[in-house]
Design a protein around this motif. Structure first.
Motif, PDB file in Angstrom:
ATOM      1  N   VAL B 331      -0.874  23.937  45.224  1.00 47.39           N
ATOM      2  CA  VAL B 331      -1.158  24.664  43.991  1.00 47.39           C
ATOM      3  C   VAL B 331      -1.149  26.177  44.227  1.00 47.39           C
ATOM      4  O   VAL B 331      -0.415  26.912  43.565  1.00 47.39           O
ATOM      5  N   ASP B 332      -1.887  26.646  45.205  1.00 51.15           N
ATOM      6  CA  ASP B 332      -2.007  28.113  45.335  1.00 51.15           C
ATOM      7  C   ASP B 332      -0.718  28.768  45.825  1.00 51.15           C
ATOM      8  O   ASP B 332      -0.321  29.817  45.321  1.00 51.15           O
ATOM      9  N   GLU B 333      -0.023  28.145  46.791  1.00 54.07           N
ATOM     10  CA  GLU B 333       1.206  28.765  47.305  1.00 54.07           C
ATOM     11  C   GLU B 333       2.457  28.226  46.617  1.00 54.07           C
ATOM     12  O   GLU B 333       3.515  28.841  46.670  1.00 54.07           O
ATOM     13  N   GLY B 334       2.331  27.061  46.008  1.00 49.63           N
ATOM     14  CA  GLY B 334       3.495  26.440  45.369  1.00 49.63           C
ATOM     15  C   GLY B 334       3.541  26.721  43.882  1.00 49.63           C
ATOM     16  O   GLY B 334       4.261  27.613  43.426  1.00 49.63           O
ATOM     17  N   PHE B 335       2.719  25.987  43.121  1.00 46.16           N
ATOM     18  CA  PHE B 335       2.753  26.104  41.662  1.00 46.16           C
ATOM     19  C   PHE B 335       2.501  27.534  41.201  1.00 46.16           C
ATOM     20  O   PHE B 335       3.225  28.059  40.349  1.00 46.16           O
ATOM     21  N   ASP B 336       1.482  28.168  41.763  1.00 44.51           N
ATOM     22  CA  ASP B 336       1.146  29.507  41.282  1.00 44.51           C
ATOM     23  C   ASP B 336       2.268  30.510  41.559  1.00 44.51           C
ATOM     24  O   ASP B 336       2.549  31.384  40.745  1.00 44.51           O
ATOM     25  N   THR B 337       2.937  30.356  42.706  1.00 46.21           N
ATOM     26  CA  THR B 337       4.068  31.240  43.016  1.00 46.21           C
ATOM     27  C   THR B 337       5.187  31.029  42.007  1.00 46.21           C
ATOM     28  O   THR B 337       5.762  31.984  41.475  1.00 46.21           O
ATOM     29  N   LEU B 338       5.489  29.768  41.716  1.00 47.80           N
ATOM     30  CA  LEU B 338       6.609  29.486  40.807  1.00 47.80           C
ATOM     31  C   LEU B 338       6.294  29.938  39.385  1.00 47.80           C
ATOM     32  O   LEU B 338       7.181  30.337  38.638  1.00 47.80           O
ATOM     33  N   ILE B 339       5.012  29.860  39.009  1.00 45.32           N
ATOM     34  CA  ILE B 339       4.641  30.248  37.649  1.00 45.32           C
ATOM     35  C   ILE B 339       4.606  31.775  37.534  1.00 45.32           C
ATOM     36  O   ILE B 339       5.056  32.330  36.533  1.00 45.32           O
ATOM     37  N   HIS B 340       4.136  32.451  38.570  1.00 47.45           N
ATOM     38  CA  HIS B 340       3.892  33.892  38.433  1.00 47.45           C
ATOM     39  C   HIS B 340       4.929  34.769  39.128  1.00 47.45           C
ATOM     40  O   HIS B 340       5.051  35.937  38.821  1.00 47.45           O
TER      41      HIS B 340
END
Lengths: 354, 354
Positions: B331-340
């Motif tokens: 979540v912190d390095e994967g999803f959040d990177t892709l979203i932001h």
């Protein structure tokens, strides 16, 4: 000679104009019959659309309003221009009414000459029209019809629209087609599909039009969308699979939506009608069902095959001729009938000799 | 074993769950890498969409949230279920992650098994997922990849999406394709088209994404729609004709409108993106240009050809791997990177052993 001339929205006049001269490479045609097309009605009610307005000549024809109307004509060859040797005076013919630049490849090798720049139609963009006694047409656009009766032959042009829509759909014998709308183009598209071996279902609100679709033999089934679930009815006829192809012939949003639900996965929807407004597209349905939504306009190299369907008796055009009127009554008996009583009228033919 | 479990919107947990059992006809796969897909992000931000919510088990898998995520995985065979004789332990494989009813014909004779009723995906609809250490998959959905490096192999699944979009388009070598959007799917679709001999033009607002499209070699030309007229640029490259095919990879209205203007008459537009809202469709353009608007979703019998493109070196997947992270940082390095920070990230791979 007498001709129906489009001046502007709501202003069509029957006037006396000079007869055409038949130039080299052209064919002089004495008009037998000319149908009134939905496009003519649109020009009258909402136009000018295809007609170049006064002062704005069309780049190919060089003409602007007033323009002689009529593009669904049959007739008899009365004169051959220099160099035309493969037709003879007295031949029965129809016209593929294109106005194209001279450098467009109009051979059968070009599947899109009808989409070339500034394309317009004889009888809308200039070069005379079928709502007159005579016109002169380039040999390329004249198709002999043999012994097809001349009144029926006047319906070859809109039947070619249906034929090209069929070609665009990729439908094949044994497929089930759903048609939204049993107006003239819906019925004639159905006639082609039936002739090509498809099972045809038509959804139509008007009981008179549904009856015409059945009586003329072009529909195997009709559905009343006000009382029946079209998607369910099609599912019943296809073991739940859905229609192989569908044809949108109404320019009505709910009809388009219904076709999306009624076609099978990877089914094809062909939009045949002219919409005056944007449609709402449910992209999720297009994507998750892999629907194929295709536009079709007019015809291209479609006339010979269309004429053959009629000559072989696979399409009977008689049921679609609902009246014959004289040119003087074009507006009161023609346009006004089609605008106000269009449930009973399919094709009204104008006979310039009446 | 560790697994990323989707509970609900915004609620993904890394948990310890039992290892799968490898039933008859199945293949036990130790996950090497699993990519994070746009669909995973949609589930996290807007879902549940494909994930069956708690209490609403999927009709085929019988499972509901929590569900193990991940459907873009590569791995190594660690166990063969009874009756599986054409693979061996140690083989490198990828998964075509379908959940379908047992009676669906999944042979190569069926071009639409992916559109069958209640279709869902391993890693979204149940049956384990690639965002875990191990999963067991029916032999039908396991494709050996030979010596393709396992990190690159994790991109076979999204590349197959591009391959199927290419198949749907009917494009051929020598054609010019315009792609709207250089996100992961736009780039991977471009990679397939380039490998198949097309000239590829990509329109993309982000300078970093445009640079990636050029540096990776998948685009011949990039266009900045904020500063350039995309239709003019395509016209210049095609002698005024327009693009043969176009691919909508953004779910943005103005991009769809631009593709309608940029394709040639009778050109094909394939919608690859998932739209959360209806589009406005200019029906006049569809009809008067005879445009063919086609949906495409996922893949069907596409994996073998896609794998071959990579094995033959026609597609280089390395430039699209922009990070490798451990499962604990999904979540912190994967999803959040892709979203932001999604301009620099293309594919983030999760390595469950990290």
């Amino acid at each position: 000679m007498k001709a129906a001339r489009y001046y502007d929205r709501g202003d069509i006049r029957i006037e006396n104009i000079p007869e055409p001269t038949v130039a080299a490479g052209e064919v002089g045609i004495a008009v037998a019959y000319c149908g009134i097309c939905g496009s003519d009605l649109h020009e009258y009610v909402d136009g000018p659309i295809f007609v170049p307005p006064a002062g704005h000549p069309h780049p190919i024809s060089g003409e602007s309003a007033p323009i002689t109307l009529g593009h669904e004509m049959s007739g008899v060859v009365y004169e051959l221009g220099e160099g035309v040797t493969d037709l003879k005076v007295g031949d029965h013919v129809v016209v593929e009414p294109y106005i194209l630049y001279d450098d467009v490849d109009t051979s059968e090798n070009n599947p899109s000459y009808h989409l070339s720049k500034d394309m317009n139609f004889i009888g809308l963009g200039g070069r005379g029209g079928g709502l007159s006694e005579k016109l002169s047409v380039k040999r390329r656009w004249v198709h002999p019809v043999g012994d097809i009766p001349l009144d029926e032959a006047a319906l070859i042009e809109p039947l070619s629209v249906g034929y090209h829509a069929y070609q665009r759909s990729g439908a094949k014998a044994g497929d089930l087609a759903l048609i939204g709308g049993a107006g003239p183009i819906g019925l004639l598209t159905a006639a082609v599909l039936k002739a090509e071996g498809l099972t045809v279902v038509i959804s139509e609100l008007s009981p008179l039009r549904r009856q015409k679709a059945l009586d003329s033999g072009v529909a195997d089934y009709v559905v009343n969308p006000a009382e029946q679930d079209v998607v369910d009815e099609v599912a019943k006829l296809t073991d739940g699979k859905g229609a192989d192809v569908a044809f949108e012939c109404t320019s009505v949003q709910v009809v388009l939506d219904t076709l999306f639900d009624a076609v099978k996965p990877q089914g094809v929807i062909v939009v045949v009608s002219i919409w005056g407004h944007p449609a709402s597209l449910d992209v999720q349905k297009l994507v998750l069902k892999e629907v194929d939504l295709r536009g079709t306009i007019a015809y291209v190299n479609s006339h010979p095959a269309t004429i053959k369907l009629v000559q072989e008796g696979k399409v009977d055009l008689k049921p679609f001729i609902t009246a014959k009127i004289g040119l003087d009554h074009l507006v009161d008996e023609g346009f006004d009938t089609l605008i106000h009583h269009n449930e009973t009228a399919v094709k009204i033919l104008v006979d310039p000799k009446l």
